[in-house]
Design a protein around this motif. Structure first.
Motif, mmCIF file in Angstrom:
data_model
loop_
_atom_site.group_PDB
_atom_site.id
_atom_site.type_symbol
_atom_site.label_atom_id
_atom_site.label_comp_id
_atom_site.label_asym_id
_atom_site.label_seq_id
_atom_site.Cartn_x
_atom_site.Cartn_y
_atom_site.Cartn_z
ATOM 1 N N ARG A 1 11.396 11.663 -29.437
ATOM 2 C CA ARG A 1 10.635 12.739 -30.052
ATOM 3 C C ARG A 1 9.479 12.190 -30.888
ATOM 4 O O ARG A 1 8.394 12.769 -30.931
ATOM 5 C CB ARG A 1 11.543 13.583 -30.948
ATOM 6 C CG ARG A 1 12.758 14.191 -30.256
ATOM 7 C CD ARG A 1 13.659 14.859 -31.269
ATOM 8 N NE ARG A 1 13.984 13.945 -32.354
ATOM 9 C CZ ARG A 1 14.538 14.314 -33.519
ATOM 10 N NH1 ARG A 1 14.806 15.590 -33.739
ATOM 11 N NH2 ARG A 1 14.813 13.427 -34.453
ATOM 12 N N LEU A 2 9.716 11.043 -31.528
ATOM 13 C CA LEU A 2 8.682 10.456 -32.377
ATOM 14 C C LEU A 2 7.494 9.976 -31.555
ATOM 15 O O LEU A 2 6.362 9.972 -32.048
ATOM 16 C CB LEU A 2 9.264 9.300 -33.193
ATOM 17 C CG LEU A 2 10.399 9.673 -34.161
ATOM 18 C CD1 LEU A 2 10.848 8.453 -34.952
ATOM 19 C CD2 LEU A 2 9.955 10.794 -35.102
ATOM 20 N N ALA A 3 7.745 9.561 -30.309
ATOM 21 C CA ALA A 3 6.641 9.143 -29.443
ATOM 22 C C ALA A 3 5.722 10.320 -29.136
ATOM 23 O O ALA A 3 4.494 10.195 -29.136
ATOM 24 C CB ALA A 3 7.192 8.545 -28.139
ATOM 25 N N ILE A 4 6.325 11.498 -28.898
ATOM 26 C CA ILE A 4 5.522 12.686 -28.630
ATOM 27 C C ILE A 4 4.754 13.103 -29.879
ATOM 28 O O ILE A 4 3.572 13.455 -29.822
ATOM 29 C CB ILE A 4 6.415 13.839 -28.130
ATOM 30 C CG1 ILE A 4 7.063 13.462 -26.796
ATOM 31 C CG2 ILE A 4 5.619 15.123 -27.982
ATOM 32 C CD1 ILE A 4 7.998 14.521 -26.252
ATOM 33 N N VAL A 5 5.414 13.041 -31.037
ATOM 34 C CA VAL A 5 4.743 13.402 -32.289
ATOM 35 C C VAL A 5 3.565 12.466 -32.549
ATOM 36 O O VAL A 5 2.479 12.906 -32.966
ATOM 37 C CB VAL A 5 5.741 13.366 -33.458
ATOM 38 C CG1 VAL A 5 5.018 13.534 -34.784
ATOM 39 C CG2 VAL A 5 6.795 14.463 -33.297
ATOM 40 N N ALA A 6 3.754 11.168 -32.288
ATOM 41 C CA ALA A 6 2.660 10.217 -32.497
ATOM 42 C C ALA A 6 1.477 10.539 -31.592
ATOM 43 O O ALA A 6 0.311 10.487 -32.018
ATOM 44 C CB ALA A 6 3.155 8.792 -32.236
ATOM 45 N N ALA A 7 1.756 10.881 -30.336
ATOM 46 C CA ALA A 7 0.679 11.247 -29.412
ATOM 47 C C ALA A 7 -0.056 12.488 -29.894
ATOM 48 O O ALA A 7 -1.291 12.589 -29.793
ATOM 49 C CB ALA A 7 1.238 11.474 -28.011
ATOM 50 N N LEU A 8 0.689 13.454 -30.444
ATOM 51 C CA LEU A 8 0.069 14.667 -30.971
ATOM 52 C C LEU A 8 -0.835 14.358 -32.166
ATOM 53 O O LEU A 8 -1.907 14.950 -32.318
ATOM 54 C CB LEU A 8 1.147 15.674 -31.375
ATOM 55 C CG LEU A 8 1.962 16.278 -30.226
ATOM 56 C CD1 LEU A 8 3.186 17.016 -30.765
ATOM 57 C CD2 LEU A 8 1.109 17.227 -29.399
ATOM 58 N N VAL A 9 -0.423 13.422 -33.006
ATOM 59 C CA VAL A 9 -1.236 13.032 -34.158
ATOM 60 C C VAL A 9 -2.551 12.402 -33.696
ATOM 61 O O VAL A 9 -3.636 12.730 -34.190
ATOM 62 C CB VAL A 9 -0.464 12.055 -35.064
ATOM 63 C CG1 VAL A 9 -1.383 11.450 -36.128
ATOM 64 C CG2 VAL A 9 0.709 12.767 -35.735
ATOM 65 N N PHE A 10 -2.475 11.492 -32.711
ATOM 66 C CA PHE A 10 -3.685 10.844 -32.211
ATOM 67 C C PHE A 10 -4.612 11.848 -31.528
ATOM 68 O O PHE A 10 -5.844 11.765 -31.663
ATOM 69 C CB PHE A 10 -3.321 9.719 -31.246
ATOM 70 C CG PHE A 10 -2.856 8.468 -31.929
ATOM 71 C CD1 PHE A 10 -3.709 7.767 -32.777
ATOM 72 C CD2 PHE A 10 -1.573 7.996 -31.744
ATOM 73 C CE1 PHE A 10 -3.286 6.614 -33.414
ATOM 74 C CE2 PHE A 10 -1.136 6.846 -32.370
ATOM 75 C CZ PHE A 10 -1.986 6.146 -33.212
ATOM 76 N N ALA A 11 -4.038 12.796 -30.790
ATOM 77 C CA ALA A 11 -4.864 13.822 -30.159
ATOM 78 C C ALA A 11 -5.584 14.655 -31.218
ATOM 79 O O ALA A 11 -6.766 14.993 -31.070
ATOM 80 C CB ALA A 11 -4.000 14.718 -29.272
ATOM 81 N N SER A 12 -4.883 14.985 -32.295
ATOM 82 C CA SER A 12 -5.492 15.766 -33.376
ATOM 83 C C SER A 12 -6.624 15.008 -34.041
ATOM 84 O O SER A 12 -7.698 15.573 -34.319
ATOM 85 C CB SER A 12 -4.425 16.135 -34.412
ATOM 86 O OG SER A 12 -3.396 16.909 -33.838
ATOM 87 N N LEU A 13 -6.416 13.719 -34.292
ATOM 88 C CA LEU A 13 -7.462 12.904 -34.901
ATOM 89 C C LEU A 13 -8.691 12.820 -34.000
ATOM 90 O O LEU A 13 -9.828 12.927 -34.459
ATOM 91 C CB LEU A 13 -6.925 11.500 -35.195
ATOM 92 C CG LEU A 13 -5.912 11.379 -36.341
ATOM 93 C CD1 LEU A 13 -5.365 9.954 -36.403
ATOM 94 C CD2 LEU A 13 -6.544 11.763 -37.665
ATOM 95 N N GLY A 14 -8.450 12.624 -32.703
ATOM 96 C CA GLY A 14 -9.562 12.537 -31.763
ATOM 97 C C GLY A 14 -10.390 13.813 -31.733
ATOM 98 O O GLY A 14 -11.627 13.775 -31.757
#
Length: 416
Positions: free
Chosen positions: A89-102
């Motif tokens: 789950r943390l891998a998906i959350v990390a991807a969501l954070v990077f997408a938001s930053l981008g």
């Protein structure tokens, strides 16, 4: 280890056999809130840069291509990192954070280098969503229910894309053009809440026990790809399909938006909605009939629709006609997106090396999508939109011809 495996298997069986509908509902919510970077956000980014920031089509294509290629290069090490994470789950959350930053960087600093870096983050993060959800699904549901669950995943994902496209249209019409990109952090928050609501033991154990990670990173992925003829043919056909299909939605949005710049967000969203509305029933169809019809007839029909659509774009420049033709993307892309994880599961014997095969195919697909934008942008600047549509038609025909060389995956598994 044996006790832990027993708990994981028992939990997965409880979900699969329907003793609780808790996890399926949470998977639905997760799919509903994921942003489709390539199919949903990329067309608006292209229109935003071309129409509102006065970039040339070649420069837009260059940025999206370079970002896409860098994102592809990052997939193998990122995949290895995800395999090493116990709590998926943390891998998906990390991807969501990077997408938001981008997305936020694009909105705040819409210049060449910031956009290049930001869209690289978006591409790398967005490309991980669907394979990760498919891998979790493989670990939770048995073979007898896999086709229906994969179809349901795709249907909820497409339904979410329609809702997101409507939001883009409303925000783009009522607020400054760059406000659209701030939707990504908002939706990412909802997606993170959905994935974190899934119990950790379900997510963390089924893939650890069912899928054995292999060493070698990208080298292992390429060995798996080259060592399987059906997978190699499938990957080659996907490369051609995405090279032809990747720029079409953006080209249609750009062509209409140049004539109506004040409506660019609404126009781009309408082209996306037209396709996504059709993709939803295509996903349901795959879930219900993929086992009976077989995988190959469905993927062949999906690929064959691509050159037909590309040629129809050249018939008329009227917006109504272009919107109508755009709905055919829902047939080709909807069927392809829903059947692809099932073909990969069959070719790689469901869970064995599924992540490696998915990573290799995702790399091939990412390269094609990245190259498609600079190819289409160059053709448009050189000879116009009509020529770009014709080039896509030729490449799409080659993809349909190549996919006929792939054995029927389900028959291959049965005979094996």
């Amino acid at each position: 280890m044996a006790e832990r495996h027993g708990r994981a298997t028992g939990s997965g069986r409880a979900v699969a056999e329907g003793s609780t509908d808790l996890h399926p509902r949470k998977l639905d919510l997760l799919n509903l809130t994921l942003v489709d970077v390539n199919g949903g956000l990329r067309p608006y980014l292209n229109v935003f840069l071309l129409v509102h920031r006065d970039w040339s089509a070649t420069t837009v294509g260059l940025v999206t291509t370079v970002a896409g290629l860098i994102g592809v290069a990052l997939q193998a090490p990122l995949g290895a990192a995800v395999d090493a994470v116990h709590d998926k789950r943390l891998a998906i959350v990390a991807a969501l954070v990077f997408a938001s930053l981008g997305a936020a960087v694009i909105a705040i600093w819409p210049y060449f280098w910031p956009v290049l870096v930001a869209f690289t983050l978006l591409t790398a993060a967005g490309s991980s969503f669907t394979p990760t959800v498919a891998g979790l699904t493989l670990g939770i549901f048995p073979k007898s229910r896999l086709a229906r669950r994969m179809g349901r995943n795709s249907a909820w994902y497409r339904g979410g894309n329609v809702a997101i496209a409507v939001l883009i249209a409303l925000v783009g019409y009522g607020f400054p053009d760059r406000a659209v990109f701030f939707l990504v952090p908002a939706l990412s928050f909802l997606a993170a809440a959905a994935v974190l609501s899934i119990p950790r033991d379900i997510v963390g154990q089924e893939m650890a026990e069912a899928v054995k990670p292999e060493g070698g990173g990208s080298a292992s992925a390429w060995r798996v790809l080259v060592g399987s003829r059906p997978l190699l043919v499938f990957a080659g056909a996907i490369f051609l399909f995405q090279l032809a299909n990747g720029p079409l939605a953006s080209l249609v949005g750009q062509k209409i938006s140049l004539a109506h710049p004040n409506w660019s967000a609404a126009i781009t969203s309408t082209t996306i909605i037209a396709a996504q509305v059709v993709m939803l029933p295509m996903a349901v169809l795959v879930g219900r009939f993929a086992d009976g019809w077989g995988r190959k007839p469905i993927i062949l029909f999906a690929f064959a629709m691509l050159p037909v659509r590309a040629l129809l774009y050249t018939v008329s420049d009227e917006p109504a006609w272009l919107f109508a033709v755009q709905t055919l993307e829902g047939v080709s892309t909807g069927l392809y997106s829903a059947i692809k994880p099932l073909i990969l599961a069959d070719v790689m014997d469901d869970k064995s090396r599924y992540n490696l095969a998915s990573g290799a195919v995702a790399t091939v697909q990412g390269i094609a999508i990245a190259l498609s934008n600079v190819l289409a942008g160059g053709v448009v600047d050189w000879s116009g939109f009509g020529a770009a549509f014709l080039v896509s038609a030729v490449i799409g025909t080659a993809a349909a011809i190549l996919i006929t060389r792939m054995p029927e995956p389900s028959e291959r598994r049965a005979s094996g």
